[in-house]
Design an enzyme around this catalytic site. Structure first.
Site, mmCIF file in Angstrom:
data_model
loop_
_atom_site.group_PDB
_atom_site.id
_atom_site.type_symbol
_atom_site.label_atom_id
_atom_site.label_comp_id
_atom_site.label_asym_id
_atom_site.label_seq_id
_atom_site.Cartn_x
_atom_site.Cartn_y
_atom_site.Cartn_z
ATOM 1 N NE ARG A 176 -46.823 9.833 -25.533
ATOM 2 C CZ ARG A 176 -47.959 10.593 -25.582
ATOM 3 N NH1 ARG A 176 -49.036 10.015 -26.187
ATOM 4 N NH2 ARG A 176 -47.896 11.861 -25.142
ATOM 5 C CB ILE A 211 -47.662 12.075 -20.942
ATOM 6 C CG1 ILE A 211 -46.424 11.219 -21.589
ATOM 7 C CG2 ILE A 211 -49.035 12.208 -21.647
ATOM 8 C CD1 ILE A 211 -46.755 9.622 -21.803
ATOM 9 C CB SER A 212 -43.706 15.780 -23.210
ATOM 10 O OG SER A 212 -43.073 16.429 -21.980
ATOM 11 C CD GLN A 213 -46.870 17.962 -29.665
ATOM 12 O OE1 GLN A 213 -46.958 18.873 -29.085
ATOM 13 N NE2 GLN A 213 -47.130 17.894 -30.895
ATOM 14 N N PRO A 214 -45.268 13.398 -28.058
ATOM 15 C CG PRO A 214 -46.376 11.512 -28.592
ATOM 16 C CD PRO A 214 -46.820 12.966 -28.497
#
Ligand code: SAM
Length: 218
Positions: free
Chosen positions: A41, A67-70
């Site tokens: 990431r 970038i989206s949260q994992p």
């Protein structure tokens, strides 16, 4: 911008910790966890912010996007039940991180982004990392009809309603995963196409996404 692709022990260790954290938060699909454990990431971050890359947070990627949260990536990926060879349309490429996770799960990914800078970055970075989805630049709120039908469609931005055109681009037995709500919060919604005009809708947990902007959106 020059990209730096170094995956050293510190980042690999942080990635393992992230996987453990996601398991504790309730992600059960081992294949999804393996994919999170595999995709670096930090490659989607400027080196200055590598120490943020394995925190369970969304992070700015420019042009007002994130970038989206994992956890969110894992949650949506789990809902998709990706099978090897699934033809998946992703609306909102963003950094391309979710795209890589879907490809690790064996999907053939069609991904569309409306922000030209982000699109230009992903068409360079992803192939360099070894991922070659089908990239599109434009308004994905109308789907990508020229390549329909899809086994699955994932929307990674918050929609005010479910666009009818997307439903029509699903195969019978196909699944749409889309966050729907107002600007502040959205419910994750899954819609299974069971027939020509027959759909099964389920509403799940609450999230906060950047808005889906376009003809069939905000
Ligand atoms: N999964 C992505 C990631 O991990 O980087 C998430 C990206 S971000 C939360 C959502 C993206 O959707 C943004 O890059 C935004 O520009 C894009 N977007 C918003 N409306 C769109 C539209 N109509 N068509 C295509 N992309 C759109």
């Amino acid at each position: 911008m020059a990209y730096k692709f170094v995956d050293n022990y510190r980042e690999r260790g942080a990635r393992k910790q992230l996987v453990k954290h996601l398991e504790k938060r309730g992600i059960e699909d081992k294949r999804v966890l393996q994919a999170i454990g595999k995709v670096p990431r930090h490659f989607f971050f400027d080196e200055t912010f590598w120490n943020q890359a394995y925190r369970d947070i969304a992070f700015p990627i420019g042009d007002g996007q994130t970038i989206s949260q994992p956890y969110t990536v894992a949650y949506q990926s789990e809902l998709l039940h990706v099978k090897k060879g699934d033809k998946i349309l992703e609306i909102g490429t963003g950094s391309g991180y979710q795209t890589c996770i879907l490809m690790e799960l064996g999907a053939d990914v069609y991904t569309i982004e409306r922000q030209e800078n982000l699109y230009r970055r992903t068409i360079q970075v992803l192939p360099y990392m070894g991922y070659t989805p089908h990239f599109f630049l434009g308004d994905g709120s109308r789907g990508v009809p020229e390549h329909a039908p899809y086994d699955k469609i994932i929307v990674t931005a918050g929609a005010p309603f479910v666009p009818e055109v997307m439903l029509k681009q699903l195969k019978y037995g196909g699944l749409l995963v889309i966050p729907v709500g107002d600007e502040k919060s959205q419910k994750m919604v899954t819609i299974l196409r069971v027939g020509e005009n027959d759909f099964e809708r389920i509403e799940l947990d609450t999230f906060r996404f950047v808005p889906l902007v376009g003809d069939q959106a905000w």
